[in-house]
Structure formats: C-alpha cells, structure tokens
Design an enzyme around this catalytic site. Structure first.
Site, PDB file in Angstrom:
ATOM      1  N   ASP A   1       0.829  -1.215   0.000  1.00  0.00           N
ATOM      2  CA  ASP A   1       0.000   0.000   0.000  1.00  0.00           C
ATOM      3  C   ASP A   1       0.862   1.263   0.000  1.00  0.00           C
ATOM      4  O   ASP A   1       0.372   2.361  -0.295  1.00  0.00           O
ATOM      5  CB  ASP A   1      -0.972   0.015   1.192  1.00  0.00           C
ATOM      6  CG  ASP A   1      -0.320  -0.098   2.561  1.00  0.00           C
ATOM      7  OD1 ASP A   1       0.915  -0.130   2.649  1.00  0.00           O
ATOM      8  OD2 ASP A   1      -1.073  -0.145   3.563  1.00  0.00           O
TER       9      ASP A   1
ATOM     10  N   LYS B   1       9.598   0.044  -4.664  1.00  0.00           N
ATOM     11  CA  LYS B   1       8.465  -0.869  -4.890  1.00  0.00           C
ATOM     12  C   LYS B   1       7.570  -0.315  -6.014  1.00  0.00           C
ATOM     13  O   LYS B   1       7.033  -1.070  -6.833  1.00  0.00           O
ATOM     14  CB  LYS B   1       7.643  -1.046  -3.609  1.00  0.00           C
ATOM     15  CG  LYS B   1       8.337  -1.796  -2.491  1.00  0.00           C
ATOM     16  CD  LYS B   1       8.675  -3.240  -2.811  1.00  0.00           C
ATOM     17  CE  LYS B   1       7.467  -4.146  -2.888  1.00  0.00           C
ATOM     18  NZ  LYS B   1       7.875  -5.575  -3.088  1.00  0.00           N
TER      19      LYS B   1
HETATM   20  P1  NAD Z   1      11.034  -9.927   4.749  1.00  0.00           P
HETATM   21  O1  NAD Z   1      11.992  -8.806   4.891  1.00  0.00           O
HETATM   22  O2  NAD Z   1      10.604 -10.694   5.956  1.00  0.00           O
HETATM   23  O3  NAD Z   1      11.600 -11.020   3.726  1.00  0.00           O
HETATM   24  C1  NAD Z   1      12.200 -10.693   2.510  1.00  0.00           C
HETATM   25  C2  NAD Z   1      12.771 -11.971   1.929  1.00  0.00           C
HETATM   26  O4  NAD Z   1      13.372 -11.659   0.669  1.00  0.00           O
HETATM   27  C3  NAD Z   1      13.872 -12.597   2.804  1.00  0.00           C
HETATM   28  O5  NAD Z   1      13.737 -13.997   2.833  1.00  0.00           O
HETATM   29  C4  NAD Z   1      15.144 -12.191   2.084  1.00  0.00           C
HETATM   30  O6  NAD Z   1      16.240 -13.071   2.316  1.00  0.00           O
HETATM   31  C5  NAD Z   1      14.685 -12.220   0.641  1.00  0.00           C
HETATM   32  N1  NAD Z   1      15.521 -11.385  -0.232  1.00  0.00           N
HETATM   33  C6  NAD Z   1      15.919 -10.106  -0.029  1.00  0.00           C
HETATM   34  N2  NAD Z   1      16.667  -9.677  -1.060  1.00  0.00           N
HETATM   35  C7  NAD Z   1      16.731 -10.717  -1.937  1.00  0.00           C
HETATM   36  C8  NAD Z   1      17.342 -10.884  -3.201  1.00  0.00           C
HETATM   37  N3  NAD Z   1      18.051  -9.900  -3.772  1.00  0.00           N
HETATM   38  N4  NAD Z   1      17.201 -12.069  -3.831  1.00  0.00           N
HETATM   39  C9  NAD Z   1      16.476 -13.088  -3.261  1.00  0.00           C
HETATM   40  N5  NAD Z   1      15.900 -12.977  -2.060  1.00  0.00           N
HETATM   41  C10 NAD Z   1      16.018 -11.809  -1.397  1.00  0.00           C
HETATM   42  O7  NAD Z   1       9.805  -9.325   3.970  1.00  0.00           O
HETATM   43  P2  NAD Z   1       8.230  -9.543   4.114  1.00  0.00           P
HETATM   44  O8  NAD Z   1       7.718  -8.657   5.167  1.00  0.00           O
HETATM   45  O9  NAD Z   1       7.973 -10.998   4.168  1.00  0.00           O
HETATM   46  O10 NAD Z   1       7.748  -8.941   2.716  1.00  0.00           O
HETATM   47  C11 NAD Z   1       7.638  -9.758   1.556  1.00  0.00           C
HETATM   48  C12 NAD Z   1       7.104  -8.933   0.415  1.00  0.00           C
HETATM   49  O11 NAD Z   1       5.839  -8.395   0.776  1.00  0.00           O
HETATM   50  C13 NAD Z   1       7.975  -7.744   0.036  1.00  0.00           C
HETATM   51  O12 NAD Z   1       7.974  -7.628  -1.362  1.00  0.00           O
HETATM   52  C14 NAD Z   1       7.272  -6.553   0.675  1.00  0.00           C
HETATM   53  O13 NAD Z   1       7.525  -5.372  -0.052  1.00  0.00           O
HETATM   54  C15 NAD Z   1       5.832  -6.979   0.581  1.00  0.00           C
HETATM   55  N6  NAD Z   1       4.931  -6.441   1.601  1.00  0.00           N
HETATM   56  C16 NAD Z   1       5.237  -6.517   2.921  1.00  0.00           C
HETATM   57  C17 NAD Z   1       4.333  -6.051   3.866  1.00  0.00           C
HETATM   58  C18 NAD Z   1       4.620  -6.127   5.341  1.00  0.00           C
HETATM   59  O14 NAD Z   1       3.870  -5.547   6.127  1.00  0.00           O
HETATM   60  N7  NAD Z   1       5.642  -6.823   5.788  1.00  0.00           N
HETATM   61  C19 NAD Z   1       3.117  -5.497   3.448  1.00  0.00           C
HETATM   62  C20 NAD Z   1       2.834  -5.414   2.080  1.00  0.00           C
HETATM   63  C21 NAD Z   1       3.750  -5.910   1.167  1.00  0.00           C
HETATM   64  O1  DAU Z   2       2.203  -0.858   4.660  1.00  0.00           O
HETATM   65  C1  DAU Z   2       2.911  -1.980   4.222  1.00  0.00           C
HETATM   66  C2  DAU Z   2       4.340  -1.841   4.684  1.00  0.00           C
HETATM   67  O2  DAU Z   2       4.329  -2.036   6.088  1.00  0.00           O
HETATM   68  C3  DAU Z   2       5.285  -2.809   4.013  1.00  0.00           C
HETATM   69  O3  DAU Z   2       5.321  -2.543   2.638  1.00  0.00           O
HETATM   70  C4  DAU Z   2       6.682  -2.686   4.613  1.00  0.00           C
HETATM   71  O4  DAU Z   2       7.550  -3.657   4.059  1.00  0.00           O
HETATM   72  C5  DAU Z   2       6.595  -2.890   6.100  1.00  0.00           C
HETATM   73  O5  DAU Z   2       7.864  -2.683   6.688  1.00  0.00           O
HETATM   74  C6  DAU Z   2       5.572  -1.939   6.723  1.00  0.00           C
HETATM   75  O6  DAU Z   2       6.031  -0.567   6.691  1.00  0.00           O
HETATM   76  P1  DAU Z   2       5.805   0.432   7.924  1.00  0.00           P
HETATM   77  O7  DAU Z   2       6.843   1.470   7.889  1.00  0.00           O
HETATM   78  O8  DAU Z   2       4.386   0.868   8.023  1.00  0.00           O
HETATM   79  O9  DAU Z   2       6.045  -0.607   9.138  1.00  0.00           O
HETATM   80  P2  DAU Z   2       6.894  -0.530  10.485  1.00  0.00           P
HETATM   81  O10 DAU Z   2       6.590  -1.771  11.248  1.00  0.00           O
HETATM   82  O11 DAU Z   2       8.325  -0.179  10.262  1.00  0.00           O
HETATM   83  O12 DAU Z   2       6.223   0.693  11.234  1.00  0.00           O
HETATM   84  C7  DAU Z   2       4.829   0.709  11.515  1.00  0.00           C
HETATM   85  C8  DAU Z   2       4.519   2.022  12.215  1.00  0.00           C
HETATM   86  O13 DAU Z   2       5.137   2.028  13.514  1.00  0.00           O
HETATM   87  C9  DAU Z   2       5.064   3.236  11.509  1.00  0.00           C
HETATM   88  O14 DAU Z   2       4.163   4.329  11.682  1.00  0.00           O
HETATM   89  C10 DAU Z   2       6.377   3.535  12.241  1.00  0.00           C
HETATM   90  C11 DAU Z   2       6.059   3.102  13.651  1.00  0.00           C
HETATM   91  N1  DAU Z   2       7.204   2.597  14.472  1.00  0.00           N
HETATM   92  C12 DAU Z   2       7.981   1.613  13.935  1.00  0.00           C
HETATM   93  C13 DAU Z   2       9.031   1.105  14.633  1.00  0.00           C
HETATM   94  C14 DAU Z   2       9.915   0.031  14.054  1.00  0.00           C
HETATM   95  C15 DAU Z   2       7.431   3.082  15.742  1.00  0.00           C
HETATM   96  O15 DAU Z   2       6.697   3.965  16.240  1.00  0.00           O
HETATM   97  N2  DAU Z   2       8.484   2.576  16.451  1.00  0.00           N
HETATM   98  C16 DAU Z   2       9.307   1.618  15.959  1.00  0.00           C
HETATM   99  O16 DAU Z   2      10.272   1.213  16.662  1.00  0.00           O
END
Ligand code: NAD
Ligand code: DAU
Length: 331
Positions: free
Chosen positions: A120, A147
């Site tokens: 998002d 992204k």
């Molecule tokens: P994560 O950081 O837990 O995992 C990322 C994975 O990608 C790891 O296993 C890492 O080793 C692998 N990776 C990184 N660079 C690489 C490369 N160059 N080649 C091969 N593998 C590689 O991430 P996540 O939170 O599981 O997110 C997965 C996907 O979902 C991402 O594309 C992220 O943008 C998207 N996403 C995440 C969230 C969230 O809240 N975490 C929300 C929406 C979308």
């Molecule tokens: O919205 C989807 C995204 O959510 C994904 O695409 C990203 O990969 C994922 O990392 C996440 O991004 P955010 O920046 O929203 O997530 P994060 O957990 O880092 O932070 C969530 C909220 O909490 C944000 O407003 C920042 C705040 N925060 C985060 C950390 C790590 C704090 O207040 N304290 C903290 O220590």
C-alpha cells in the site's frame, strides 16, 4: 501448480509457501538470498517438501536455474524495512528494481504467469478515505519508491510484451516469524524483556493491519483469479494508531506502561495508510482474522518460540538496534 517463490524464506513468503503446500499441494521452489531477514528457520517443518535454491533475484544465472520447470513466479523478494531504506537505499534499488527486472525477463523467456507482491506504500499517505487501485502512485520513502518502480516495470511487461503479469498490494502485515525490526514484533519482544517501547513522534500514525495468512490467501487468490495487467489491493479489516497497537501489546504481555517512550520521528513518516480491497473482494477474497484475535495469537507465538528469536536478538540485530535507537537491548 509448479511455483517459483522468490523471497520464500522471509516472513510473508514462508507463510505463503506453507499455505500452498497444505491448501493446494503445489510443487514449490524457493529462491532466496538469505539476507538478515531471510532464514531457513522460517521454513522449519517444510524444507523437505520443497526445493530450496540459495541465490539472488538480481543474479540471472541463479534465476535461470531456479525457474526451470515452473508454471508461475511469485515474487516476495525485497528489502522491506523503511528505516533501513532511509539509512542505505542502494540495496533497495538493486533488489527491488533490478531483481524484479531479472525475474520479469525470466518470466517472459519461459512464458510464465508472474505475480508481484507489492505494498500500500506505493500510494503514499492519505488523511481520510481509502486508496483504490486507480489512486495516483505517490511513494515517499526510498523503500516505497523502489516498490513503485518495480510495479511500473511489471505493468510495462504486460503492455509491451503481453506478459501475464499481476500485482497484489498488501497493507501492514503482522503474525509469526516477522523480523523484530517491524513495529509489532519489536514491541512484543521488548515488552516481554522489559525493554523500552520506542514510539516514533506522537504515535498517532495509522496503519491498516492484515494478518499474514490473510495476505498469503489474497496473493494466491490474485494469482488464480486476477486479470493480467491489473493490480489488486489486499487490506486488513482494522486501522489503528500506533499507540493503540502498543497499548494492546502491553495488555497482552503484562508489561509496564511506563516502558513507552516517544523517540525522534522517522524522516518523511507517512501519516496514514488505508486500502479499499473491494476489487479483490469481488473476486471472492475476504480477510478472516480480526486484529484482536491475530495479535493475541502473535504474542503467544513469540512467547512459545524463543528458539526462533533469541539468535536474532543476540546477533547483528543488536548492532542495528543500538545504532538505530541509540541504546543497548536487553536479551
Ligand atoms: P522480509 O523482509 O521478511 O523477507 C524478505 C525476503 O526476501 C527474505 O527472505 C530475504 O532473504 C529475501 N531477499 C531479499 N533480497 C533478496 C534478493 N536480492 N534475492 C532473493 N531474495 C532476497 O519481507 P516480508 O515482510 O515478508 O515482505 C515480503 C514482500 O511483501 C515484500 O515484497 C514486501 O515489499 C511486501 N509487503 C510486505 C508487507 C509487510 O507488512 N511486511 C506489506 C505489504 C507488502
Ligand atoms: O504498509 C505496508 C508496509 O508495512 C510494508 O510494505 C513494509 O515492508 C513494512 O515494513 C511496513 O512498513 P511500515 O513502515 O508501516 O512498518 P513498520 O513496522 O516499520 O512501522 C509501523 C509504524 O510504527 C510506523 O508508523 C512507524 C512506527 N514505528 C515503527 C518502529 C519500528 C514506531 O513507532 N516505532 C518503531 O520502533
């Protein structure tokens, strides 16, 4: 289905792999670079049921080896933490953009269906209302910019080469096996250890929380039923301010509320994310897990699985934490 799951050793990718094995009996190959966020432990219990290839998505030879015999590519592989993208954007450009390009070329060469896992954050911040798939793309951090660049490249391969490419954009995920640099696992582990709970700025930023299994199903649903050339939003059922999330974690862990500490805000911090998922819902997907239920399961998982997080909290992560928050971490 024979799936190449890139980034399948990460938080969401490993959840997706588990679901595909159980729900669909798929033949899964995982390609993963095993960065700090990617761990074989995330695939504990299913490693014998998949083919695991250790390699990077930006490495053409590794991709060529992994993709052979597959019907579709699902790409989770990315650098994912906004704070890390602010202190060092280079790896984000290499993995999130260059890596996506290499995968798209492989999909084109083999005529494969391609699903890009996106976020998002490509829409930027919204004060009121919710983003639809037609909202303008206005990313604010180096993470979200890369992204977005990848999403545009994916669409270009559909328009130019007719690649069967789709995008699924998720809101903030939470659940088991999330690396404790992200808000929810960081707060859970700090609360359990009696460490301070660092809230950025005023803590009133809003995120749209989605349980990881719901996102994994949404991605599978998009892969099966989505139209090539289209993006599908996949948002959680609840929006909460960060302080409310931290408050609920304090209640679930029994931590001292005095541990909450307001720290320097993230530069360029997006205020609010909110997704309309009507388009994916019309295809039959619905989130199943409410935030209260998902959060309590997540806290329980971290309580029960110290073997998973203890090596993280005592390794390189300590240096990251100390550099980022300017204080030592209790282990
Ligand atoms: P994560 O950081 O837990 O995992 C990322 C994975 O990608 C790891 O296993 C890492 O080793 C692998 N990776 C990184 N660079 C690489 C490369 N160059 N080649 C091969 N593998 C590689 O991430 P996540 O939170 O599981 O997110 C997965 C996907 O979902 C991402 O594309 C992220 O943008 C998207 N996403 C995440 C969230 C969230 O809240 N975490 C929300 C929406 C979308
Ligand atoms: O919205 C989807 C995204 O959510 C994904 O695409 C990203 O990969 C994922 O990392 C996440 O991004 P955010 O920046 O929203 O997530 P994060 O957990 O880092 O932070 C969530 C909220 O909490 C944000 O407003 C920042 C705040 N925060 C985060 C950390 C790590 C704090 O207040 N304290 C903290 O220590």
């Amino acid at each position: 289905m024979r799936l190449l799951v890139c980034g399948g050793a990460g938080f969401i990718g490993s959840t997706f792999v588990r679901r595909r094995l159980v729900d669909h009996g798929d033949d899964v190959t995982v390609l993963d670079k095993l960065t700090y966020a990617g761990r074989r432990e995330n695939l504990d219990g299913v490693l014998d049921d998949i083919r695991f290839v250790h390699g990077a998505i930006e490495d053409q030879a590794a991709v060529a080896g992994a993709v052979s015999g597959c019907d579709a590519i699902v790409n989770f592989a990315a650098e994912t933490h906004v704070d890390r993208s602010i202190s060092g954007p280079e790896e984000f450009i290499m993995t999130n953009m260059q890596g996506t390009h290499v995968l798209l070329e492989a999909a084109r060469e083999h005529g494969l269906r391609y699903l890009q896992v996106s976020t998002d954050e490509v829409y930027g911040s919204i004060d009121s209302g919710s983003f639809t798939e037609d909202s303008p793309l206005q990313p604010s951090s180096p993470y979200s910019a890369t992204k977005t660049g990848a999403d545009l490249l994916v669409f270009s391969y559909f328009h130019t080469y007719g690649l069967e490419a789709l995008i699924c954009r998720g809101s903030n995920n939470y659940g088991p096996r999330q690396y404790p640099e992200k808000l929810i696992p960081l707060m859970i582990l700090n609360a359990l250890a009696g460490d301070s709970l660092p809230v950025y700025g005023d803590g009133r930023n809003v995120r749209n929380w989605l349980y990881v299994d719901d996102f994994a199903r949404g991605i599978g649903h998009t892969l099966a039923h989505g139209q090539p050339g289209e993006a599908y939003n996949c948002g959680g059922p609840e929006e909460l301010e960060n302080l409310e999330v931290v408050q609920r974690i304090i209640e679930l862990t029994g931590a001292d509320p005095a541990l909450v500490e307001h720290v320097t805000d993230r530069p360029g911090h997006d205020r609010r994310y909110s997704l309309s998922s009507d388009k994916l819902k019309r295809l039959g997907w619905e989130p199943q897990v409410r935030f209260g239920e998902g959060l309590s399961q997540t806290v329980q998982w971290y309580r029960d699985n110290a073997w998973w997080w203890e090596p993280v909290r005592s390794g390189d992560y300590r240096d990251y934490y100390e550099r980022h928050y300017g204080r030592a971490l209790k282990v």
